[in-house]
Motif scaffolding. Structure first.
Motif, PDB file in Angstrom:
ATOM      1  N   THR A  32       0.837  -1.206   0.000  1.00  0.00           N
ATOM      2  CA  THR A  32       0.000   0.000   0.000  1.00  0.00           C
ATOM      3  C   THR A  32       0.864   1.245   0.000  1.00  0.00           C
ATOM      4  OG1 THR A  32      -1.752  -1.140   1.229  1.00  0.00           O
ATOM      5  CG2 THR A  32      -1.793   1.264   1.242  1.00  0.00           C
ATOM      6  N   ILE A  33       1.859   1.275   0.874  1.00  0.00           N
ATOM      7  CA  ILE A  33       2.746   2.430   0.973  1.00  0.00           C
ATOM      8  C   ILE A  33       3.534   2.614  -0.321  1.00  0.00           C
ATOM      9  CG2 ILE A  33       4.728   3.391   2.211  1.00  0.00           C
ATOM     10  CD1 ILE A  33       3.717   1.901   4.703  1.00  0.00           C
ATOM     11  N   ARG A  34       3.978   1.501  -0.915  1.00  0.00           N
ATOM     12  CA  ARG A  34       4.731   1.584  -2.164  1.00  0.00           C
ATOM     13  C   ARG A  34       3.883   2.189  -3.278  1.00  0.00           C
ATOM     14  NH1 ARG A  34       5.166  -0.203  -6.869  1.00  0.00           N
ATOM     15  NH2 ARG A  34       3.327  -1.538  -6.634  1.00  0.00           N
ATOM     16  N   ARG A  35       2.622   1.753  -3.375  1.00  0.00           N
ATOM     17  CA  ARG A  35       1.725   2.279  -4.408  1.00  0.00           C
ATOM     18  C   ARG A  35       1.435   3.754  -4.195  1.00  0.00           C
ATOM     19  NH1 ARG A  35      -3.618  -0.645  -4.576  1.00  0.00           N
ATOM     20  NH2 ARG A  35      -3.892   0.681  -6.422  1.00  0.00           N
ATOM     21  N   LEU A  36       1.193   4.140  -2.943  1.00  0.00           N
ATOM     22  CA  LEU A  36       0.960   5.550  -2.639  1.00  0.00           C
ATOM     23  C   LEU A  36       2.165   6.403  -3.019  1.00  0.00           C
ATOM     24  CD1 LEU A  36      -0.824   5.387   0.843  1.00  0.00           C
ATOM     25  CD2 LEU A  36      -1.768   6.384  -1.244  1.00  0.00           C
ATOM     26  N   LYS A  37       3.334   5.967  -2.596  1.00  0.00           N
ATOM     27  CA  LYS A  37       4.544   6.732  -2.859  1.00  0.00           C
ATOM     28  C   LYS A  37       4.829   6.817  -4.347  1.00  0.00           C
ATOM     29  CE  LYS A  37       9.372   7.121  -1.403  1.00  0.00           C
ATOM     30  NZ  LYS A  37      10.404   6.598  -0.475  1.00  0.00           N
ATOM     31  N   SER A  38       4.686   5.715  -5.048  1.00  0.00           N
ATOM     32  CA  SER A  38       4.948   5.695  -6.479  1.00  0.00           C
ATOM     33  C   SER A  38       4.032   6.656  -7.228  1.00  0.00           C
ATOM     34  CB  SER A  38       4.768   4.277  -7.021  1.00  0.00           C
ATOM     35  OG  SER A  38       4.899   4.241  -8.422  1.00  0.00           O
ATOM     36  N   THR A  39       2.736   6.638  -6.874  1.00  0.00           N
ATOM     37  CA  THR A  39       1.774   7.517  -7.544  1.00  0.00           C
ATOM     38  C   THR A  39       2.038   8.980  -7.228  1.00  0.00           C
ATOM     39  OG1 THR A  39       0.086   5.776  -7.451  1.00  0.00           O
ATOM     40  CG2 THR A  39      -0.678   8.028  -7.829  1.00  0.00           C
ATOM     41  N   MET A  40       2.295   9.280  -5.963  1.00  0.00           N
ATOM     42  CA  MET A  40       2.521  10.661  -5.562  1.00  0.00           C
ATOM     43  C   MET A  40       3.784  11.234  -6.202  1.00  0.00           C
ATOM     44  SD  MET A  40       1.439  10.379  -1.521  1.00  0.00           S
ATOM     45  CE  MET A  40       1.764  12.093  -1.141  1.00  0.00           C
ATOM     46  N   PHE A  41       4.820  10.415  -6.312  1.00  0.00           N
ATOM     47  CA  PHE A  41       6.098  10.914  -6.829  1.00  0.00           C
ATOM     48  C   PHE A  41       6.097  11.050  -8.349  1.00  0.00           C
ATOM     49  CE2 PHE A  41       7.273  10.742  -2.646  1.00  0.00           C
ATOM     50  CZ  PHE A  41       8.621  10.942  -2.408  1.00  0.00           C
ATOM     51  N   GLN A  42       5.071  10.510  -9.009  1.00  0.00           N
ATOM     52  CA  GLN A  42       4.948  10.675 -10.455  1.00  0.00           C
ATOM     53  C   GLN A  42       4.318  12.017 -10.810  1.00  0.00           C
ATOM     54  OE1 GLN A  42       2.772   7.376 -12.097  1.00  0.00           O
ATOM     55  NE2 GLN A  42       4.138   5.836 -11.194  1.00  0.00           N
ATOM     56  N   LEU A  43       3.699  12.653  -9.826  1.00  0.00           N
ATOM     57  CA  LEU A  43       2.944  13.885 -10.075  1.00  0.00           C
ATOM     58  C   LEU A  43       3.595  15.071  -9.373  1.00  0.00           C
ATOM     59  CD1 LEU A  43      -0.584  12.354  -9.395  1.00  0.00           C
ATOM     60  CD2 LEU A  43       0.508  12.669 -11.623  1.00  0.00           C
ATOM     61  N   ASP A  44       3.333  16.252  -9.896  1.00  0.00           N
ATOM     62  CA  ASP A  44       3.805  17.479  -9.253  1.00  0.00           C
ATOM     63  C   ASP A  44       2.674  17.999  -8.367  1.00  0.00           C
ATOM     64  OD1 ASP A  44       5.301  19.690  -8.548  1.00  0.00           O
ATOM     65  OD2 ASP A  44       4.672  20.852 -10.295  1.00  0.00           O
ATOM     66  N   ILE A  45       2.580  17.451  -7.163  1.00  0.00           N
ATOM     67  CA  ILE A  45       1.482  17.782  -6.242  1.00  0.00           C
ATOM     68  C   ILE A  45       1.890  18.952  -5.357  1.00  0.00           C
ATOM     69  CG2 ILE A  45       0.039  16.898  -4.372  1.00  0.00           C
ATOM     70  CD1 ILE A  45       0.488  14.091  -5.498  1.00  0.00           C
ATOM     71  N   SER A  46       0.987  19.920  -5.228  1.00  0.00           N
ATOM     72  CA  SER A  46       1.275  21.076  -4.372  1.00  0.00           C
ATOM     73  C   SER A  46       0.381  21.120  -3.137  1.00  0.00           C
ATOM     74  CB  SER A  46       1.100  22.380  -5.156  1.00  0.00           C
ATOM     75  OG  SER A  46      -0.234  22.523  -5.612  1.00  0.00           O
ATOM     76  N   LEU A  47      -0.707  20.336  -3.117  1.00  0.00           N
ATOM     77  CA  LEU A  47      -1.623  20.343  -1.974  1.00  0.00           C
ATOM     78  C   LEU A  47      -2.116  18.942  -1.703  1.00  0.00           C
ATOM     79  CD1 LEU A  47      -3.390  21.818   0.147  1.00  0.00           C
ATOM     80  CD2 LEU A  47      -5.109  22.118  -1.652  1.00  0.00           C
ATOM     81  N   ILE A  48      -1.976  18.510  -0.464  1.00  0.00           N
ATOM     82  CA  ILE A  48      -2.485  17.202  -0.034  1.00  0.00           C
ATOM     83  C   ILE A  48      -3.501  17.428   1.082  1.00  0.00           C
ATOM     84  CG2 ILE A  48      -1.925  15.040   1.149  1.00  0.00           C
ATOM     85  CD1 ILE A  48       0.720  16.709  -0.930  1.00  0.00           C
ATOM     86  N   ILE A  49      -4.688  16.865   0.921  1.00  0.00           N
ATOM     87  CA  ILE A  49      -5.724  16.948   1.958  1.00  0.00           C
ATOM     88  C   ILE A  49      -5.895  15.557   2.551  1.00  0.00           C
ATOM     89  CG2 ILE A  49      -8.122  17.509   2.483  1.00  0.00           C
ATOM     90  CD1 ILE A  49      -8.070  19.431   0.105  1.00  0.00           C
ATOM     91  N   ASN A  50      -5.494  15.417   3.798  1.00  0.00           N
ATOM     92  CA  ASN A  50      -5.523  14.130   4.488  1.00  0.00           C
ATOM     93  C   ASN A  50      -6.891  13.965   5.140  1.00  0.00           C
ATOM     94  OD1 ASN A  50      -4.677  11.750   5.618  1.00  0.00           O
ATOM     95  ND2 ASN A  50      -2.712  12.569   6.296  1.00  0.00           N
ATOM     96  N   ASN A  51      -7.827  13.375   4.383  1.00  0.00           N
ATOM     97  CA  ASN A  51      -9.233  13.403   4.769  1.00  0.00           C
ATOM     98  C   ASN A  51      -9.809  12.043   5.164  1.00  0.00           C
ATOM     99  OD1 ASN A  51     -11.737  14.789   5.058  1.00  0.00           O
ATOM    100  ND2 ASN A  51     -12.418  13.918   3.116  1.00  0.00           N
ATOM    101  N   ALA A  52      -9.029  10.974   5.073  1.00  0.00           N
ATOM    102  CA  ALA A  52      -9.553   9.644   5.400  1.00  0.00           C
ATOM    103  C   ALA A  52      -9.923   9.562   6.878  1.00  0.00           C
ATOM    104  CB  ALA A  52      -8.521   8.576   5.057  1.00  0.00           C
TER     105      ALA A  52
END
Length: 279
Positions: free
Chosen positions: A27-47
């Protein structure tokens, strides 16, 4: 939600579904891989998750308790850590101008944006501040989220990352079971709360997300302890009844839907050319 965002705002949306109740190394690997492929400037931790209804803490099952702690606290910390790793890789010279009403007011006085890498909003709850009998496990995890965000806001304040703890009271979502807005304690829309959080990001480290909830918090802060404790107990009873009615309505609608489906989905024996009909 993905289609709504894509259609309403005409932006590219990518969806990644993971089970945060049982985070694994994959799970962590998939999250990290997806996030690092994108230029994200805002993360909303809503879970987040909670019990369906407020109940005594000793009655909760160990599996359900573990799920609440894992989703609300453990997974929140994991996602926030990954978000920080990703944001710190961005060029600090990236200029982020918040398109908010607060920014428009501040800019009138000649203030300009600071070079920022991005921001993180961690969704906590007013239950992290005030006691919530019947939801003690949930409140404890939200206190974790609040303190995590507040501490990280100071820790990374000089590194170009803005971090905000969002601590709303009742928001019109399935969690609150509220069908209408307003009243007291006030119920606000999720959109208004989200806009309030975005307005505050970069200027505050904590917000309730709405002036009505600010007012509620102020009143609760000023109320004598013995009165506040009594009122909290009464409010939790009212909340429990409202949530029970909300869940009953959902069950009734679900039963009606199943009944309709059953009434229109049946074999047809009179016509030899038609084997069955279905909706």
């Amino acid at each position: 939600a993905v289609n709504r965002i894509r259609c309403n705002y005409e932006v590219e949306v990518r969806e990644l579904s993971v089970d945060l109740s049982t985070p694994t190394s994959e799970t962590i690997r998939r999250l990290k891989s997806t996030m690092f492929q994108l230029d994200i400037s805002l993360i909303i931790n809503n879970a987040g998750t909670s019990r369906k209804l407020p109940e005594d803490f000793h009655t909760i099952g160990f599996k359900e308790l573990s799920r609440i702690v894992t989703v609300n606290a453990h997974s929140s910390a994991i996602v926030t850590k990954l978000a920080l790793e990703q944001l710190l890789r961005r060029n600090r010279g990236t200029l982020i101008e918040p398109a908010s009403s607060m920014w428009k007011i501040i800019s009138m006085f000649g203030f300009s944006s600071r070079p920022r890498r991005g921001g993180i909003i961690v969704v906590s709850s007013i239950t992290a501040i005030f006691e919530s009998p019947g939801m003690s496990g949930y409140a404890a995890t939200k206190a974790f989220d609040r303190q995590l965000a507040r501490s990280l806001a100071l820790e990374y304040s000089n590194r170009g990352v803005d971090i905000l703890a969002l601590t709303p009271a009742y928001v019109q979502t399935p969690l609150s079971g509220a069908k209408s807005l307003g009243g007291f304690p006030p119920v606000v829309s999720s959109l208004a709360c989200a806009n309030g959080a975005l307005d505050s990001l970069g200027y505050e480290t904590e917000t309730t997300g709405h002036w009505r909830h600010d007012l509620q918090k102020t009143i609760m802060d000023l109320t004598p302890r013995w009165i506040l404790d009594s009122e909290i107990l009464e409010e939790m009873n009212r909340f429990s009844e409202r949530k029970r009615r909300y869940l009953d309505d959902l069950d009734e609608k679900s039963t009606m839907t199943r009944s309709i489906d059953a009434s229109v989905s049946f074999p047809i024996e009179d016509d030899a050319d038609v084997k069955e009909t279905f909706l």
